[in-house]
Design a protein around this motif. Structure first.
Motif, mmCIF file in Angstrom:
data_model
loop_
_atom_site.group_PDB
_atom_site.id
_atom_site.type_symbol
_atom_site.label_atom_id
_atom_site.label_comp_id
_atom_site.label_asym_id
_atom_site.label_seq_id
_atom_site.Cartn_x
_atom_site.Cartn_y
_atom_site.Cartn_z
ATOM 1 N N LYS A 98 0.821 -1.230 -0.051
ATOM 2 C CA LYS A 98 0.037 -0.015 0.126
ATOM 3 C C LYS A 98 0.990 1.299 -0.034
ATOM 4 O O LYS A 98 0.523 2.467 -0.066
ATOM 5 C CB LYS A 98 -1.023 0.008 1.342
ATOM 6 N N LEU A 99 2.333 1.203 0.118
ATOM 7 C CA LEU A 99 3.052 2.322 0.064
ATOM 8 C C LEU A 99 3.756 2.396 -1.319
ATOM 9 O O LEU A 99 3.991 1.324 -1.997
ATOM 10 C CB LEU A 99 4.141 2.148 1.041
ATOM 11 N N CYS A 100 4.228 3.602 -1.669
ATOM 12 C CA CYS A 100 4.782 3.751 -2.857
ATOM 13 C C CYS A 100 5.894 5.044 -2.712
ATOM 14 O O CYS A 100 5.504 5.950 -2.001
ATOM 15 C CB CYS A 100 3.736 4.281 -3.961
ATOM 16 N N ILE A 101 7.160 4.467 -2.750
ATOM 17 C CA ILE A 101 8.211 5.486 -2.650
ATOM 18 C C ILE A 101 8.342 6.712 -3.862
ATOM 19 O O ILE A 101 8.244 6.120 -4.863
ATOM 20 C CB ILE A 101 9.482 4.672 -2.590
ATOM 21 N N VAL A 102 8.121 8.015 -3.371
ATOM 22 C CA VAL A 102 8.359 9.117 -4.390
ATOM 23 C C VAL A 102 9.619 9.565 -4.142
ATOM 24 O O VAL A 102 10.101 10.056 -3.247
ATOM 25 C CB VAL A 102 7.312 10.006 -3.977
ATOM 26 N N VAL A 103 10.696 9.531 -5.317
ATOM 27 C CA VAL A 103 11.848 9.997 -5.471
ATOM 28 C C VAL A 103 11.740 11.432 -6.210
ATOM 29 O O VAL A 103 11.501 11.253 -7.629
ATOM 30 C CB VAL A 103 12.545 9.031 -5.965
ATOM 31 N N LEU A 104 12.063 12.622 -5.492
ATOM 32 C CA LEU A 104 11.941 13.584 -6.170
ATOM 33 C C LEU A 104 13.339 14.063 -7.191
ATOM 34 O O LEU A 104 14.210 13.335 -6.786
ATOM 35 C CB LEU A 104 11.598 14.918 -5.216
ATOM 36 N N GLU A 105 13.311 14.834 -7.915
ATOM 37 C CA GLU A 105 14.287 15.149 -8.871
ATOM 38 C C GLU A 105 15.707 15.618 -7.809
ATOM 39 O O GLU A 105 16.648 15.360 -8.370
ATOM 40 C CB GLU A 105 13.917 16.474 -9.759
#
Length: 285
Positions: free
Chosen positions: A216-223
């Motif tokens: 249910k989790l998603c890792i968000v990697v920013l620029e």
């Protein structure tokens, strides 16, 4: 731009590298180790497969490498293509071919891979798990004496585990639940085998619930390289939104919490067994 990294087996072509022109001298195992070491400096790897060239080609190997991050795969391709990556001669490194007509089913990562991915992006101290309920649903224990005296076919053990993954830096929690049923050993092997099977079912229930929570989790990697987390609750009976809902799930399964409450002495024995298995550890495993 932000990149989303789910807790799933990477299948996209932009996360896959193809490495050609690997020499025939080293063994496949040696090439696997060398490639893993050389490419892991660009990002976390999911898998490295080293395969022999086709019979019509010259002797040698090629490799299929999967990253969790498409950005890491692109950086690795640009840095390694046409260079002697793991040998004196240069190798060819290309991104995987795009096949728009083929849609791969997303497969969840197992608990070990989930923890590896979480440790890489959140840090070893950046997350923890909290077991809410670990309960046996089978009545094997209550029938042990009767079953040994008069065998009535195969027995099984069933455990339910409800837990949550906690990310304190992101003020985020994700619940997970799983029910595992394992066939018990043959009765003539005695209670020792039955107890071993029970412990195995406990362990598998915790592992599957942990994997369920991470899905249910998603890792968000920013620029900029900073990390964020997106919580994506899924519809379904096994995707409860909190401890209260997980309790309702257990009750819907006709195993009310009050019905299976244990005495103080039994509760101490059960906790002691959980500590032996490492199931009460609230920090990361």
């Amino acid at each position: 731009m932000a990149e989303l990294i789910p807790f799933a087996v990477p299948t996209a072509s932009d996360k896959t590298l193809l490495v050609w022109d690997l020499n025939a001298g080293p063994t496949a195992e040696a090439l696997h180790r060398s490639l893993s070491t050389a490419l892991s400096r660009f990002g976390l790897l999911h898998s490295v497969r080293v395969l022999p060239n086709a019979a019509v080609a010259r002797p040698g190997f090629y490799a299929v490498v999967k990253f969790y991050s498409a950005r890491d795969a692109r950086r690795a391709q640009k840095a390694c293509d046409g260079r002697p990556l793991v040998q004196s001669a240069p190798v060819k490194v290309h991104l995987g071919s795009r096949h728009k007509a083929v849609r791969h089913q997303s497969l969840p990562l197992n608990s070990s891979r989930c923890q590896e991915l979480a440790n890489y992006y959140f840090g070893f101290n950046g997350w923890s798990k909290r077991i809410i309920k670990l309960q046996e649903l089978s009545d094997v224990e209550g029938r042990e004496a009767e079953a040994l005296a008069a065998p009535r076919g195969k027995q099984s053990v069933k455990f339910l585990c409800a837990l949550e993954v906690v990310l304190p830096s992101y003020a985020c929690t994700s619940p997970g639940v799983a029910v595992v049923e394992e066939p018990a050993e043959e009765l003539e092997q005695g209670l020792t085998a039955l107890i071993a099977r029970r412990k195995m079912a406990q362990k598998l229930a915790v592992q599957k619930a942990l994997s369920n929570a991470f899905q249910k989790l998603c890792i968000v990697v920013l620029e900029s390289g900073k990390i964020a987390v997106e919580y994506r609750p899924r519809e379904g009976a096994g995707d409860a939104g909190g401890e209260a809902e997980l309790q309702d799930l257990i009750q819907v399964s006709c195993f009310a919490w009050e019905q299976h409450s244990q005495g103080e002495e039994d509760f101490r024995d059960f906790n002691a067994e959980e500590e032996e298995l490492g199931l009460l550890e609230r920090d990361q495993p």
